[in-house]
Scaffold this motif. Structure first.
Motif, PDB file in Angstrom:
ATOM      1  N   HIS A   1       4.626   4.621  -8.474  1.00 48.90           N
ATOM      2  CA  HIS A   1       4.758   3.619  -7.414  1.00 48.90           C
ATOM      3  C   HIS A   1       5.115   4.270  -6.082  1.00 48.90           C
ATOM      4  N   GLU A   2       5.532   5.492  -6.114  1.00 55.58           N
ATOM      5  CA  GLU A   2       6.048   6.135  -4.888  1.00 55.58           C
ATOM      6  C   GLU A   2       4.982   6.118  -3.795  1.00 55.58           C
ATOM      7  N   PRO A   3       5.345   5.638  -2.601  1.00 57.42           N
ATOM      8  CA  PRO A   3       4.341   5.495  -1.542  1.00 57.42           C
ATOM      9  C   PRO A   3       4.169   6.782  -0.728  1.00 57.42           C
TER      10      PRO A   3
ATOM     11  N   HIS B   1      -1.199   2.828 -10.878  1.00 61.08           N
ATOM     12  CA  HIS B   1      -0.828   2.284  -9.556  1.00 61.08           C
ATOM     13  C   HIS B   1      -1.252   3.209  -8.419  1.00 61.08           C
TER      14      HIS B   1
ATOM     15  N   PHE C   1      -0.016   3.983  -5.547  1.00 60.91           N
ATOM     16  CA  PHE C   1       0.008   3.320  -4.239  1.00 60.91           C
ATOM     17  C   PHE C   1      -0.160   4.314  -3.092  1.00 60.91           C
ATOM     18  N   CYS C   2       0.207   5.575  -3.342  1.00 65.45           N
ATOM     19  CA  CYS C   2       0.114   6.584  -2.286  1.00 65.45           C
ATOM     20  C   CYS C   2      -1.322   6.828  -1.845  1.00 65.45           C
TER      21      CYS C   2
ATOM     22  N   THR D   1       0.519  -6.553  -2.620  1.00 63.10           N
ATOM     23  CA  THR D   1       1.313  -5.822  -1.638  1.00 63.10           C
ATOM     24  C   THR D   1       1.116  -4.335  -1.891  1.00 63.10           C
ATOM     25  N   HIS D   2       1.778  -3.505  -1.128  1.00 62.70           N
ATOM     26  CA  HIS D   2       1.701  -2.041  -1.240  1.00 62.70           C
ATOM     27  C   HIS D   2       0.344  -1.501  -0.795  1.00 62.70           C
TER      28      HIS D   2
END
Ligand SMILES: [Zn+2]
Length: 401
Positions: A212-214, A242, A244-245, A274-275
Protein backbone atom coordinates in the motif's frame (compact mmCIF):
# COMPACT_ATOMS: atom_id res chain seq x y z
CA UNK A 1 -17.42 -37.25 -20.46
CA UNK A 2 -18.18 -34.11 -22.39
CA UNK A 3 -20.43 -31.14 -21.88
CA UNK A 4 -21.99 -29.34 -24.81
CA UNK A 5 -23.15 -25.83 -24.09
CA UNK A 6 -25.50 -24.84 -26.85
CA UNK A 7 -26.52 -21.39 -28.05
CA UNK A 8 -23.88 -19.22 -26.45
CA UNK A 9 -22.10 -16.17 -27.76
CA UNK A 10 -18.36 -16.10 -26.90
CA UNK A 11 -17.56 -12.52 -25.90
CA UNK A 12 -20.94 -11.54 -27.35
CA UNK A 13 -20.11 -12.77 -30.85
CA UNK A 14 -22.19 -15.08 -33.07
CA UNK A 15 -24.16 -17.94 -31.54
CA UNK A 16 -22.38 -21.28 -31.39
CA UNK A 17 -22.15 -24.52 -29.44
CA UNK A 18 -19.07 -25.18 -27.32
CA UNK A 19 -17.85 -28.64 -26.38
CA UNK A 20 -15.91 -29.02 -23.14
CA UNK A 21 -14.13 -31.84 -21.42
CA UNK A 22 -13.08 -31.50 -17.82
CA UNK A 23 -9.90 -29.70 -18.77
CA UNK A 24 -10.51 -27.55 -21.79
CA UNK A 25 -12.56 -26.30 -24.70
CA UNK A 26 -12.34 -29.11 -27.23
CA UNK A 27 -14.56 -27.84 -30.03
CA UNK A 28 -16.45 -24.76 -31.09
CA UNK A 29 -19.20 -25.73 -33.49
CA UNK A 30 -22.07 -24.19 -35.41
CA UNK A 31 -25.35 -24.29 -33.50
CA UNK A 32 -26.81 -27.79 -33.63
CA UNK A 33 -23.74 -29.42 -35.12
CA UNK A 34 -21.80 -30.45 -32.01
CA UNK A 35 -21.74 -34.20 -31.25
CA UNK A 36 -24.15 -34.78 -28.37
CA UNK A 37 -24.10 -38.51 -27.77
CA UNK A 38 -22.94 -39.31 -24.22
CA UNK A 39 -22.62 -35.59 -23.55
CA UNK A 40 -24.28 -33.45 -20.91
CA UNK A 41 -26.26 -30.79 -22.77
CA UNK A 42 -26.57 -27.32 -21.28
CA UNK A 43 -28.81 -24.76 -22.98
CA UNK A 44 -26.86 -21.52 -23.02
CA UNK A 45 -30.04 -19.61 -23.97
CA UNK A 46 -28.13 -17.07 -26.04
CA UNK A 47 -26.04 -15.85 -23.16
CA UNK A 48 -22.68 -14.14 -23.53
CA UNK A 49 -19.83 -16.50 -22.60
CA UNK A 50 -16.53 -15.27 -21.21
CA UNK A 51 -13.80 -16.99 -19.19
CA UNK A 52 -14.81 -17.46 -15.56
CA UNK A 53 -13.86 -14.70 -13.15
CA UNK A 54 -10.61 -14.93 -11.25
CA UNK A 55 -10.78 -13.17 -7.90
CA UNK A 56 -7.06 -12.89 -7.31
CA UNK A 57 -7.11 -10.78 -4.16
CA UNK A 58 -9.63 -11.53 -1.48
CA UNK A 59 -9.73 -12.13 2.26
CA UNK A 60 -12.21 -14.94 2.81
CA UNK A 61 -11.34 -15.01 6.51
CA UNK A 62 -12.51 -11.51 7.34
CA UNK A 63 -15.75 -10.98 5.41
CA UNK A 64 -19.15 -10.41 7.00
CA UNK A 65 -21.27 -11.22 3.94
CA UNK A 66 -24.73 -12.39 4.91
CA UNK A 67 -24.39 -11.03 8.45
CA UNK A 68 -26.03 -7.88 9.84
CA UNK A 69 -24.44 -4.69 8.59
CA UNK A 70 -21.84 -3.45 11.00
CA UNK A 71 -20.49 0.09 10.65
CA UNK A 72 -16.71 0.50 10.64
CA UNK A 73 -15.36 1.26 14.09
CA UNK A 74 -11.63 1.56 13.38
CA UNK A 75 -9.76 4.79 12.74
CA UNK A 76 -8.82 5.37 9.09
CA UNK A 77 -5.14 4.44 9.25
CA UNK A 78 -3.92 0.95 8.45
CA UNK A 79 -2.68 -0.07 11.89
CA UNK A 80 -5.89 1.14 13.57
CA UNK A 81 -7.93 -0.98 11.15
CA UNK A 82 -5.70 -3.97 11.84
CA UNK A 83 -6.20 -3.58 15.58
CA UNK A 84 -9.95 -2.96 15.25
CA UNK A 85 -10.25 -6.22 13.31
CA UNK A 86 -8.22 -7.93 16.00
CA UNK A 87 -10.54 -6.60 18.70
CA UNK A 88 -13.75 -7.68 16.97
CA UNK A 89 -13.32 -10.72 14.71
CA UNK A 90 -14.03 -13.24 17.45
CA UNK A 91 -17.46 -11.73 18.18
CA UNK A 92 -18.78 -12.16 14.63
CA UNK A 93 -22.15 -13.92 14.46
CA UNK A 94 -20.62 -16.81 12.51
CA UNK A 95 -17.31 -18.69 12.61
CA UNK A 96 -14.42 -17.93 10.28
CA UNK A 97 -15.05 -21.24 8.53
CA UNK A 98 -18.74 -20.47 7.95
CA UNK A 99 -18.03 -16.94 6.77
CA UNK A 100 -15.23 -18.03 4.43
CA UNK A 101 -17.35 -20.87 3.04
CA UNK A 102 -20.29 -18.56 2.40
CA UNK A 103 -18.13 -15.89 0.75
CA UNK A 104 -16.59 -18.49 -1.53
CA UNK A 105 -20.04 -19.80 -2.40
CA UNK A 106 -21.13 -16.30 -3.38
CA UNK A 107 -18.05 -15.80 -5.53
CA UNK A 108 -18.77 -19.06 -7.35
CA UNK A 109 -22.44 -18.30 -7.93
CA UNK A 110 -21.44 -14.93 -9.37
CA UNK A 111 -19.10 -16.64 -11.84
CA UNK A 112 -15.67 -17.01 -10.23
CA UNK A 113 -13.91 -20.37 -10.38
CA UNK A 114 -10.41 -19.17 -9.55
CA UNK A 115 -9.67 -17.46 -6.26
CA UNK A 116 -6.56 -16.39 -4.41
CA UNK A 117 -7.40 -15.66 -0.78
CA UNK A 118 -5.13 -14.29 1.87
CA UNK A 119 -5.46 -15.89 5.31
CA UNK A 120 -4.20 -13.86 8.21
CA UNK A 121 -1.63 -15.38 10.54
CA UNK A 122 -0.66 -13.32 13.54
CA UNK A 123 0.06 -13.55 17.24
CA UNK A 124 -3.60 -12.94 18.11
CA UNK A 125 -5.42 -15.39 15.83
CA UNK A 126 -2.65 -17.91 15.34
CA UNK A 127 -3.73 -20.31 12.60
CA UNK A 128 -7.50 -20.07 13.24
CA UNK A 129 -8.17 -17.90 10.20
CA UNK A 130 -6.01 -20.05 7.94
CA UNK A 131 -7.89 -23.15 9.07
CA UNK A 132 -11.21 -21.44 8.21
CA UNK A 133 -10.04 -20.59 4.70
CA UNK A 134 -8.64 -24.09 4.14
CA UNK A 135 -11.97 -25.56 5.26
CA UNK A 136 -13.86 -23.33 2.82
CA UNK A 137 -11.54 -24.42 0.03
CA UNK A 138 -12.19 -28.05 0.89
CA UNK A 139 -15.97 -27.58 0.92
CA UNK A 140 -15.94 -26.07 -2.56
CA UNK A 141 -13.04 -28.10 -3.98
CA UNK A 142 -15.16 -29.39 -6.88
CA UNK A 143 -16.46 -25.93 -7.73
CA UNK A 144 -13.42 -23.67 -7.74
CA UNK A 145 -9.66 -23.65 -7.62
CA UNK A 146 -8.50 -21.73 -4.56
CA UNK A 147 -4.98 -20.59 -3.72
CA UNK A 148 -4.28 -19.53 -0.15
CA UNK A 149 -1.66 -17.01 0.93
CA UNK A 150 -0.23 -17.22 4.46
CA UNK A 151 -0.58 -13.53 5.22
CA UNK A 152 1.25 -11.89 8.15
CA UNK A 153 -1.09 -8.90 8.25
CA UNK A 154 0.51 -7.38 11.34
CA UNK A 155 4.05 -7.83 10.07
CA UNK A 156 6.55 -10.62 10.60
CA UNK A 157 8.72 -9.09 13.28
CA UNK A 158 6.55 -6.80 15.42
CA UNK A 159 5.40 -9.72 17.55
CA UNK A 160 7.16 -12.91 18.57
CA UNK A 161 6.40 -16.18 16.84
CA UNK A 162 4.86 -14.90 13.61
CA UNK A 163 7.61 -16.24 11.33
CA UNK A 164 7.15 -19.71 12.81
CA UNK A 165 3.36 -19.40 12.44
CA UNK A 166 3.75 -18.40 8.81
CA UNK A 167 6.00 -21.39 8.18
CA UNK A 168 3.44 -23.63 9.90
CA UNK A 169 0.71 -22.20 7.68
CA UNK A 170 2.74 -23.18 4.63
CA UNK A 171 3.17 -26.66 6.03
CA UNK A 172 -0.58 -26.93 6.63
CA UNK A 173 -1.56 -26.12 3.08
CA UNK A 174 -1.07 -22.45 2.26
CA UNK A 175 0.24 -22.13 -1.29
CA UNK A 176 2.11 -18.84 -1.09
CA UNK A 177 3.80 -16.66 1.47
CA UNK A 178 2.51 -13.12 1.95
CA UNK A 179 4.05 -9.90 3.10
CA UNK A 180 2.92 -6.36 3.75
CA UNK A 181 4.31 -2.84 3.49
CA UNK A 182 7.91 -3.68 4.35
CA UNK A 183 8.82 -0.14 5.42
CA UNK A 184 5.76 0.94 7.34
CA UNK A 185 4.57 -2.18 9.19
CA UNK A 186 7.75 -3.92 10.34
CA UNK A 187 9.68 -0.69 9.74
CA UNK A 188 12.61 -2.80 8.58
CA UNK A 189 12.10 -3.53 4.87
CA UNK A 190 15.26 -5.58 4.33
CA UNK A 191 14.51 -7.87 7.27
CA UNK A 192 10.83 -8.22 6.32
CA UNK A 193 11.52 -9.09 2.69
CA UNK A 194 14.49 -11.33 3.46
CA UNK A 195 12.17 -13.32 5.72
CA UNK A 196 9.41 -13.52 3.09
CA UNK A 197 11.77 -14.68 0.36
CA UNK A 198 13.58 -17.06 2.73
CA UNK A 199 10.23 -18.73 3.49
CA UNK A 200 9.48 -18.88 -0.22
CA UNK A 201 12.81 -20.61 -0.86
CA UNK A 202 12.36 -23.03 2.04
CA UNK A 203 8.89 -24.07 0.91
CA UNK A 204 9.44 -23.71 -2.83
CA UNK A 205 6.40 -21.45 -3.09
CA UNK A 206 5.40 -18.15 -4.61
CA UNK A 207 5.14 -14.75 -2.96
CA UNK A 208 2.24 -12.25 -2.85
CA UNK A 209 2.99 -8.98 -1.08
CA UNK A 210 0.49 -6.28 -0.11
CA UNK A 211 2.10 -2.98 -1.03
CA UNK A 212 0.00 0.00 0.00
CA UNK A 213 2.97 2.31 0.47
CA UNK A 214 2.57 5.31 -1.84
CA UNK A 215 4.99 7.24 -4.01
CA UNK A 216 8.73 7.08 -3.45
CA UNK A 217 8.39 4.87 -0.36
CA UNK A 218 6.40 2.27 -2.28
CA UNK A 219 8.76 2.40 -5.24
CA UNK A 220 11.67 1.83 -2.85
CA UNK A 221 9.95 -1.24 -1.37
CA UNK A 222 9.13 -2.42 -4.87
CA UNK A 223 12.79 -2.12 -5.86
CA UNK A 224 13.72 -4.37 -2.93
CA UNK A 225 11.14 -6.90 -4.14
CA UNK A 226 12.43 -6.87 -7.71
CA UNK A 227 16.01 -7.07 -6.45
CA UNK A 228 15.24 -10.25 -4.52
CA UNK A 229 13.16 -11.73 -7.32
CA UNK A 230 16.08 -11.28 -9.69
CA UNK A 231 18.79 -12.46 -7.29
CA UNK A 232 16.89 -15.61 -6.27
CA UNK A 233 15.78 -16.54 -9.78
CA UNK A 234 12.13 -16.19 -8.79
CA UNK A 235 10.87 -14.60 -12.00
CA UNK A 236 7.30 -15.76 -12.55
CA UNK A 237 6.70 -16.60 -8.88
CA UNK A 238 6.00 -13.18 -7.36
CA UNK A 239 2.87 -11.03 -7.16
CA UNK A 240 2.51 -7.52 -5.79
CA UNK A 241 -0.97 -6.53 -4.65
CA UNK A 242 -2.31 -2.96 -4.84
CA UNK A 243 1.00 -1.27 -5.79
CA UNK A 244 -0.48 2.19 -5.26
CA UNK A 245 3.00 3.59 -5.90
CA UNK A 246 2.55 2.80 -9.60
CA UNK A 247 -0.47 5.08 -9.83
CA UNK A 248 1.76 8.12 -10.25
CA UNK A 249 2.58 8.88 -13.86
CA UNK A 250 6.31 9.31 -13.23
CA UNK A 251 9.41 8.12 -15.04
CA UNK A 252 10.31 6.06 -11.98
CA UNK A 253 6.91 4.35 -11.92
CA UNK A 254 7.05 3.60 -15.66
CA UNK A 255 10.55 2.15 -15.25
CA UNK A 256 9.28 -0.02 -12.40
CA UNK A 257 6.43 -1.31 -14.58
CA UNK A 258 8.93 -2.34 -17.26
CA UNK A 259 10.99 -4.19 -14.67
CA UNK A 260 7.89 -6.05 -13.44
CA UNK A 261 7.31 -7.21 -17.01
CA UNK A 262 10.92 -8.34 -17.37
CA UNK A 263 10.78 -10.40 -14.15
CA UNK A 264 7.19 -11.55 -14.74
CA UNK A 265 6.11 -10.09 -11.41
CA UNK A 266 2.31 -9.93 -11.50
CA UNK A 267 0.01 -7.27 -10.09
CA UNK A 268 -3.40 -7.44 -8.51
CA UNK A 269 -5.69 -4.48 -8.11
CA UNK A 270 -9.04 -3.99 -6.43
CA UNK A 271 -9.86 -0.95 -8.60
CA UNK A 272 -9.68 1.42 -5.64
CA UNK A 273 -11.68 4.61 -5.58
CA UNK A 274 -8.95 6.39 -3.66
CA UNK A 275 -5.13 6.26 -3.74
CA UNK A 276 -5.27 6.74 -7.52
CA UNK A 277 -6.05 4.17 -10.15
CA UNK A 278 -3.29 2.09 -11.67
CA UNK A 279 -2.44 2.82 -15.32
CA UNK A 280 -4.00 -0.46 -16.46
CA UNK A 281 -3.47 0.12 -20.19
CA UNK A 282 0.21 0.91 -19.73
CA UNK A 283 0.63 -2.09 -17.42
CA UNK A 284 -1.01 -4.44 -19.93
CA UNK A 285 0.88 -2.97 -22.87
CA UNK A 286 4.16 -3.40 -20.97
CA UNK A 287 3.35 -7.12 -20.65
CA UNK A 288 2.73 -7.17 -16.91
CA UNK A 289 0.16 -9.72 -15.76
CA UNK A 290 -2.65 -8.05 -13.86
CA UNK A 291 -5.81 -9.40 -12.27
CA UNK A 292 -8.70 -8.03 -10.26
CA UNK A 293 -9.85 -8.83 -6.74
CA UNK A 294 -12.56 -8.13 -4.18
CA UNK A 295 -10.28 -7.62 -1.16
CA UNK A 296 -12.27 -7.30 2.06
CA UNK A 297 -16.02 -7.63 1.79
CA UNK A 298 -18.33 -6.07 4.34
CA UNK A 299 -15.65 -6.68 6.94
CA UNK A 300 -14.06 -4.77 9.81
CA UNK A 301 -12.07 -2.76 7.28
CA UNK A 302 -14.51 -1.85 4.58
CA UNK A 303 -18.28 -1.77 4.09
CA UNK A 304 -17.78 -2.40 0.35
CA UNK A 305 -17.49 -5.65 -1.60
CA UNK A 306 -20.32 -8.07 -2.32
CA UNK A 307 -18.63 -11.11 -3.83
CA UNK A 308 -19.66 -10.26 -7.38
CA UNK A 309 -16.64 -9.94 -9.63
CA UNK A 310 -18.81 -8.53 -12.42
CA UNK A 311 -19.71 -5.72 -10.06
CA UNK A 312 -16.01 -5.18 -9.35
CA UNK A 313 -15.37 -5.22 -13.13
CA UNK A 314 -17.81 -2.32 -13.43
CA UNK A 315 -15.82 -0.56 -10.70
CA UNK A 316 -12.58 -1.15 -12.63
CA UNK A 317 -14.10 0.25 -15.80
CA UNK A 318 -15.58 3.22 -13.91
CA UNK A 319 -12.38 4.14 -12.07
CA UNK A 320 -10.41 3.82 -15.32
CA UNK A 321 -12.85 6.18 -17.03
CA UNK A 322 -13.69 3.65 -19.72
CA UNK A 323 -16.49 4.52 -22.14
CA UNK A 324 -15.58 2.76 -25.40
CA UNK A 325 -16.60 -0.85 -25.96
CA UNK A 326 -13.07 -2.26 -26.50
CA UNK A 327 -12.02 -0.73 -23.18
CA UNK A 328 -15.06 -2.17 -21.37
CA UNK A 329 -14.21 -5.55 -22.88
CA UNK A 330 -10.64 -5.15 -21.67
CA UNK A 331 -11.86 -4.56 -18.11
CA UNK A 332 -13.69 -7.88 -18.36
CA UNK A 333 -10.54 -9.48 -19.77
CA UNK A 334 -8.56 -8.30 -16.71
CA UNK A 335 -11.21 -9.69 -14.35
CA UNK A 336 -11.32 -13.06 -16.08
CA UNK A 337 -8.29 -14.12 -18.11
CA UNK A 338 -6.01 -11.50 -16.57
CA UNK A 339 -6.38 -13.05 -13.14
CA UNK A 340 -6.03 -16.54 -14.59
CA UNK A 341 -2.71 -15.49 -16.08
CA UNK A 342 -1.61 -14.19 -12.66
CA UNK A 343 -2.37 -17.56 -11.07
CA UNK A 344 -1.06 -19.68 -13.97
CA UNK A 345 2.08 -18.26 -15.52
CA UNK A 346 1.78 -20.72 -18.40
CA UNK A 347 -1.31 -18.78 -19.52
CA UNK A 348 -0.82 -16.07 -22.10
CA UNK A 349 -0.52 -12.46 -21.00
CA UNK A 350 -3.31 -10.06 -21.84
CA UNK A 351 -3.15 -8.04 -25.03
CA UNK A 352 -5.37 -4.95 -25.11
CA UNK A 353 -8.14 -5.41 -27.63
CA UNK A 354 -8.03 -9.19 -27.61
CA UNK A 355 -10.85 -11.26 -26.16
CA UNK A 356 -9.04 -14.20 -24.63
CA UNK A 357 -9.97 -17.54 -23.16
CA UNK A 358 -12.54 -19.09 -25.46
CA UNK A 359 -10.49 -20.84 -28.09
CA UNK A 360 -10.03 -24.57 -28.51
CA UNK A 361 -7.51 -25.65 -25.88
CA UNK A 362 -8.39 -22.91 -23.40
CA UNK A 363 -9.53 -23.98 -19.91
CA UNK A 364 -13.07 -25.30 -19.46
CA UNK A 365 -13.77 -22.42 -17.05
CA UNK A 366 -16.60 -20.17 -18.20
CA UNK A 367 -19.26 -17.84 -16.98
CA UNK A 368 -22.42 -17.27 -19.00
CA UNK A 369 -23.98 -13.84 -18.59
CA UNK A 370 -27.48 -12.88 -19.66
CA UNK A 371 -26.51 -9.72 -21.53
CA UNK A 372 -26.65 -8.12 -24.98
CA UNK A 373 -22.86 -7.99 -25.23
CA UNK A 374 -19.82 -8.36 -23.01
CA UNK A 375 -19.62 -4.60 -22.54
CA UNK A 376 -23.34 -4.36 -21.75
CA UNK A 377 -22.83 -7.11 -19.19
CA UNK A 378 -20.18 -5.01 -17.45
CA UNK A 379 -22.53 -2.04 -17.32
CA UNK A 380 -25.78 -3.86 -16.45
CA UNK A 381 -24.32 -6.58 -14.21
CA UNK A 382 -27.29 -8.88 -14.77
CA UNK A 383 -28.06 -11.49 -12.14
CA UNK A 384 -28.58 -14.46 -14.47
CA UNK A 385 -25.27 -16.33 -14.53
CA UNK A 386 -24.11 -19.86 -15.17
CA UNK A 387 -20.73 -20.86 -13.76
CA UNK A 388 -18.73 -23.64 -15.41
CA UNK A 389 -15.75 -25.25 -13.69
CA UNK A 390 -13.78 -28.20 -15.04
CA UNK A 391 -16.27 -28.45 -17.87
CA UNK A 392 -19.45 -28.77 -15.82
CA UNK A 393 -22.04 -26.36 -14.45
CA UNK A 394 -21.34 -25.68 -10.77
CA UNK A 395 -23.76 -22.80 -10.20
CA UNK A 396 -26.79 -21.40 -11.97
CA UNK A 397 -28.95 -18.37 -11.24
CA UNK A 398 -27.44 -17.80 -7.82
CA UNK A 399 -27.59 -21.40 -6.63
CA UNK A 400 -24.87 -23.99 -6.39
CA UNK A 401 -25.38 -27.13 -8.43
ZN1 LIG B 1 -5.69 -7.41 0.88
Amino acid sequence: MHTVITNIRPWGGPLCDVVLDERSVVEIAAVGSAPTSDATIVDGAGRVAVPSFSDVHTHLDSNRLGLPFRPCTGAPDLMSRIMDDRANWRSAEASVTDRATYALQRAITFGATRVRSHAQVDADSGLAKLEGVLAARETHRDRATVEVVAFPQVGLHREAGVVALTAEALRLGADLVGGIDPCSIDRDPVRHLDTVFDLAERFGCGVDIHLHEPGALGLFSLSLITERTRALGMAGSVTVSHAFCLAEASTEAFRAIDELAELDIALTTIAPGTHGSLPIRRIVDAGVRIGLGMDGQRDYWSPYGNGDMLDRTWQLAFTQGYTFEPDLDSALAVATWGGHAVLDRAASRLVHGERPGLRVGDPAELVLIDAESAAAGVLDRPAGRVTVHHGRVVAENGELR
